[in-house]
Scaffold this motif. Structure first.
Motif, PDB file in Angstrom:
ATOM      1  N   GLY A  86      22.900   5.639  -0.073  1.00  0.00           N
ATOM      2  CA  GLY A  86      24.085   4.800  -0.085  1.00  0.00           C
ATOM      3  C   GLY A  86      24.436   4.325  -1.489  1.00  0.00           C
ATOM      4  O   GLY A  86      23.631   4.430  -2.423  1.00  0.00           O
ATOM      5  N   ASP A  87      25.648   3.758  -1.618  1.00  0.00           N
ATOM      6  CA  ASP A  87      26.103   3.264  -2.918  1.00  0.00           C
ATOM      7  C   ASP A  87      25.189   2.169  -3.455  1.00  0.00           C
ATOM      8  O   ASP A  87      24.917   2.101  -4.652  1.00  0.00           O
ATOM      9  CB  ASP A  87      27.533   2.715  -2.803  1.00  0.00           C
ATOM     10  N   GLY A  88      24.700   1.308  -2.563  1.00  0.00           N
ATOM     11  CA  GLY A  88      23.826   0.222  -2.997  1.00  0.00           C
ATOM     12  C   GLY A  88      22.528   0.743  -3.593  1.00  0.00           C
ATOM     13  O   GLY A  88      22.040   0.221  -4.605  1.00  0.00           O
ATOM     14  N   GLN A  89      21.946   1.782  -2.959  1.00  0.00           N
ATOM     15  CA  GLN A  89      20.710   2.371  -3.491  1.00  0.00           C
ATOM     16  C   GLN A  89      20.956   3.015  -4.854  1.00  0.00           C
ATOM     17  O   GLN A  89      20.145   2.882  -5.768  1.00  0.00           O
ATOM     18  CB  GLN A  89      20.177   3.419  -2.512  1.00  0.00           C
TER      19      GLN A  89
ATOM     20  N   LEU B 103      18.997  10.273 -10.434  1.00  0.00           N
ATOM     21  CA  LEU B 103      20.408   9.886 -10.462  1.00  0.00           C
ATOM     22  C   LEU B 103      21.320  11.086 -10.671  1.00  0.00           C
ATOM     23  O   LEU B 103      22.393  11.169 -10.058  1.00  0.00           O
ATOM     24  CB  LEU B 103      20.643   8.838 -11.557  1.00  0.00           C
ATOM     25  N   ASN B 104      20.919  12.020 -11.533  1.00  0.00           N
ATOM     26  CA  ASN B 104      21.737  13.225 -11.723  1.00  0.00           C
ATOM     27  C   ASN B 104      21.784  14.046 -10.439  1.00  0.00           C
ATOM     28  O   ASN B 104      22.814  14.628 -10.100  1.00  0.00           O
ATOM     29  CB  ASN B 104      21.200  14.060 -12.888  1.00  0.00           C
ATOM     30  N   TYR B 105      20.667  14.076  -9.719  1.00  0.00           N
ATOM     31  CA  TYR B 105      20.656  14.798  -8.440  1.00  0.00           C
ATOM     32  C   TYR B 105      21.600  14.127  -7.439  1.00  0.00           C
ATOM     33  O   TYR B 105      22.403  14.799  -6.773  1.00  0.00           O
ATOM     34  CB  TYR B 105      19.236  14.835  -7.880  1.00  0.00           C
ATOM     35  N   HIS B 106      21.518  12.810  -7.337  1.00  0.00           N
ATOM     36  CA  HIS B 106      22.380  12.111  -6.378  1.00  0.00           C
ATOM     37  C   HIS B 106      23.845  12.189  -6.790  1.00  0.00           C
ATOM     38  O   HIS B 106      24.729  12.250  -5.928  1.00  0.00           O
ATOM     39  CB  HIS B 106      21.927  10.659  -6.221  1.00  0.00           C
ATOM     40  N   GLY B 107      24.112  12.200  -8.098  1.00  0.00           N
ATOM     41  CA  GLY B 107      25.483  12.403  -8.558  1.00  0.00           C
ATOM     42  C   GLY B 107      26.011  13.761  -8.141  1.00  0.00           C
ATOM     43  O   GLY B 107      27.172  13.905  -7.727  1.00  0.00           O
ATOM     44  N   TYR B 108      25.155  14.783  -8.227  1.00  0.00           N
ATOM     45  CA  TYR B 108      25.535  16.131  -7.803  1.00  0.00           C
ATOM     46  C   TYR B 108      25.815  16.160  -6.308  1.00  0.00           C
ATOM     47  O   TYR B 108      26.813  16.728  -5.844  1.00  0.00           O
ATOM     48  CB  TYR B 108      24.408  17.098  -8.160  1.00  0.00           C
ATOM     49  N   ARG B 109      24.936  15.516  -5.516  1.00  0.00           N
ATOM     50  CA  ARG B 109      25.143  15.487  -4.065  1.00  0.00           C
ATOM     51  C   ARG B 109      26.460  14.799  -3.720  1.00  0.00           C
ATOM     52  O   ARG B 109      27.191  15.243  -2.832  1.00  0.00           O
ATOM     53  CB  ARG B 109      23.993  14.725  -3.374  1.00  0.00           C
ATOM     54  N   TYR B 110      26.763  13.725  -4.421  1.00  0.00           N
ATOM     55  CA  TYR B 110      27.948  12.919  -4.088  1.00  0.00           C
ATOM     56  C   TYR B 110      29.232  13.558  -4.581  1.00  0.00           C
ATOM     57  O   TYR B 110      30.192  13.722  -3.830  1.00  0.00           O
ATOM     58  CB  TYR B 110      27.786  11.518  -4.683  1.00  0.00           C
ATOM     59  N   TYR B 111      29.259  13.946  -5.883  1.00  0.00           N
ATOM     60  CA  TYR B 111      30.521  14.355  -6.491  1.00  0.00           C
ATOM     61  C   TYR B 111      30.817  15.847  -6.356  1.00  0.00           C
ATOM     62  O   TYR B 111      31.975  16.254  -6.332  1.00  0.00           O
ATOM     63  CB  TYR B 111      30.548  13.958  -7.967  1.00  0.00           C
ATOM     64  N   THR B 112      29.776  16.672  -6.294  1.00  0.00           N
ATOM     65  CA  THR B 112      30.004  18.109  -6.205  1.00  0.00           C
ATOM     66  C   THR B 112      29.942  18.604  -4.770  1.00  0.00           C
ATOM     67  O   THR B 112      30.804  19.362  -4.319  1.00  0.00           O
ATOM     68  CB  THR B 112      28.973  18.864  -7.067  1.00  0.00           C
ATOM     69  N   LEU B 113      28.921  18.174  -4.023  1.00  0.00           N
ATOM     70  CA  LEU B 113      28.749  18.658  -2.658  1.00  0.00           C
ATOM     71  C   LEU B 113      29.443  17.776  -1.630  1.00  0.00           C
ATOM     72  O   LEU B 113      29.588  18.182  -0.478  1.00  0.00           O
ATOM     73  CB  LEU B 113      27.254  18.739  -2.315  1.00  0.00           C
ATOM     74  N   ASP B 114      29.885  16.569  -2.032  1.00  0.00           N
ATOM     75  CA  ASP B 114      30.446  15.606  -1.072  1.00  0.00           C
ATOM     76  C   ASP B 114      29.480  15.373   0.083  1.00  0.00           C
ATOM     77  O   ASP B 114      29.890  15.265   1.239  1.00  0.00           O
ATOM     78  CB  ASP B 114      31.812  16.085  -0.533  1.00  0.00           C
ATOM     79  N   ASP B 115      28.181  15.309  -0.225  1.00  0.00           N
ATOM     80  CA  ASP B 115      27.151  15.188   0.810  1.00  0.00           C
ATOM     81  C   ASP B 115      26.045  14.264   0.313  1.00  0.00           C
ATOM     82  O   ASP B 115      24.917  14.695   0.078  1.00  0.00           O
ATOM     83  CB  ASP B 115      26.606  16.588   1.150  1.00  0.00           C
ATOM     84  N   PRO B 116      26.343  12.966   0.143  1.00  0.00           N
ATOM     85  CA  PRO B 116      25.325  12.062  -0.403  1.00  0.00           C
ATOM     86  C   PRO B 116      24.167  11.857   0.558  1.00  0.00           C
ATOM     87  O   PRO B 116      24.341  11.920   1.783  1.00  0.00           O
ATOM     88  CB  PRO B 116      26.101  10.756  -0.621  1.00  0.00           C
TER      89      PRO B 116
END
Length: 388
Positions: free
Chosen positions: A33-36, A17-30
């Motif tokens: 998906g939000d559901g996952q 989750l911390n990795y996906h948070g980094y991809r989404y919020y810092t890199l803007d490159d998730p």
């Protein structure tokens, strides 16, 4: 199938989750998906509920705190959070550049230009890569402990990426995006409440909420702009390089930052944003110009409460002239009367304005504002214009 203990699964989920948070919020490159993402965080929350001993400070489930805190504790900053001196035109900027060139015995130096975000400065402290404390600027030497509220801001990493030093302090500007500010005001208008004046004050009030859930509901963001302790041994001795290093740890660094070698390059950067600032999704009231070398920053030092090595090159306030058609009154839930001006439409700061704040009856009398008058309307860091 190999059996995984609840503790192992919780640790695995936190990392993921911390990795996906980094991809989404810092890199803007998730990459999911939000559901996952929601499914993973729900699983982690269920484990932590069943096994409370597995709950850790760096868990993504801890972004929203528990019960409201009765008050904020004071935090003494390890290094003062300084104010910036201002330059209001190119001549004042050039005078600043000459002064520091003299103090550096004529040495040349690189600079970094950053948009001056109109938000709330905070200091974030990380221990072993985990967010341990977040504090407001306060009076520069002592701030408020608002850790619980800052944890709710999804663009602030709770856990840093691999390679973080044992102790790290960073500074950033927490801000309320314009779209979020407008959403809050639309809700207040529907309830008949007085509208918030500007994103900066609304954002600052959001960080000082006693209930972290209120902060969480306002979808604030951050740009990290500096190290709190630039003399840590792991840190590059150059501000531009340090920002890149911080980005690698998981911090959100404004992609509009630019390195500049000359004053002409600084002026080009300033002019480009003076013309385009209304395209930004947040409020910016100028450009911060910094000497990039941290060794030179140390050499230049501080005068009063302002660093010699940085200056705020401010955008001018924008005004327009129009006609006052009507004075309206909003009635708040408590019965308070909040006057506003209805105007002939006019473009101010890139936006068409038909309404402006009149603050209160005393303000109307002091300015001698009457229906039919020609009035000056200003937006100087104010999303809601005011009659000046």
């Amino acid at each position: 199938m190999e059996h995984i203990s609840p503790g192992e699964r919780a640790a695995e989920l936190r990392r993921e989750l911390n990795y996906h948070g980094y991809r989404y919020y810092t890199l803007d490159d998730p990459v999911i998906g939000d559901g996952q993402y929601d499914s993973l965080i729900r699983e982690l929350r269920e484990i932590e509920t069943a096994y409370p001993e597995l709950l850790t400070p760096d868990s993504p489930t801890q972004r929203v705190g528990g019960d409201p805190s009765p008050a904020f504790d004071e935090v003494e900053h390890s290094r003062p959070m300084l104010s910036l001196g201002n330059a209001f035109d190119f001549n004042e900027l050039a005078a600043w550049h000459r002064r520091i060139t003299g103090l550096l015995d004529g040495a040349s130096f690189d600079m970094v230009c950053e948009l001056k975000i109109d938000g709330l400065a905070v200091n974030l402290t990380y221990q072993d890569g985990i967010l341990a404390q977040g504090a407001t600027r306060g009076n520069g030497t002592t701030g408020e402990d608002v850790t619980r509220n800052l944890r709710t801001i999804k663009t602030i990493p709770i856990s840093l990426l691999r390679g973080a030093p044992e102790h790290l302090e960073v500074r950033g500007e927490v801000f309320l995006p314009i779209a979020e500010f407008q959403r809050l005001n639309e809700e207040r208008a529907e309830r008949g409440d007085p509208l918030y004046a500007n994103p900066r004050n609304t954002g600052a009030g959001s960080i000082r909420q006693l209930d972290p859930k209120v902060t969480a509901a306002r979808n604030m963001e951050i740009w990290v702009y500096a190290l709190g302790d630039p003399n840590a041994p792991e840190v590059p001795r150059d501000h531009w390089a340090a920002l890149d290093w911080l980005h690698g740890l998981g911090f959100r660094i404004n992609p509009e930052n630019r390195p500049c070698r000359t004053l002409d390059e600084v002026q080009d950067y300033y002019q480009s944003w003076l013309e385009r600032r209304h395209d930004l999704p947040y409020e910016a009231d100028g450009v911060v110009v910094k000497v990039s070398s941290l060794d030179m920053q140390d050499q230049l030092g501080v005068v009063g409460r302002e660093p010699r090595w940085a200056i705020a090159y401010k955008f001018p306030a924008e005004q327009a002239v129009t006609k006052l058609l009507h004075i309206g009154i909003n009635v708040g839930r408590t019965g308070s009367l909040n006057p506003y001006a209805v105007l002939e439409p006019v473009v101010v700061s890139g936006a068409t304005v038909q309404h402006a704040s009149l603050h209160n009856e005393e303000d109307i009398h002091r300015k001698d504002i009457r229906v039919g008058d020609t009035v000056i309307v200003e937006r100087a860091g104010e999303v809601i214009p005011q009659v000046v």
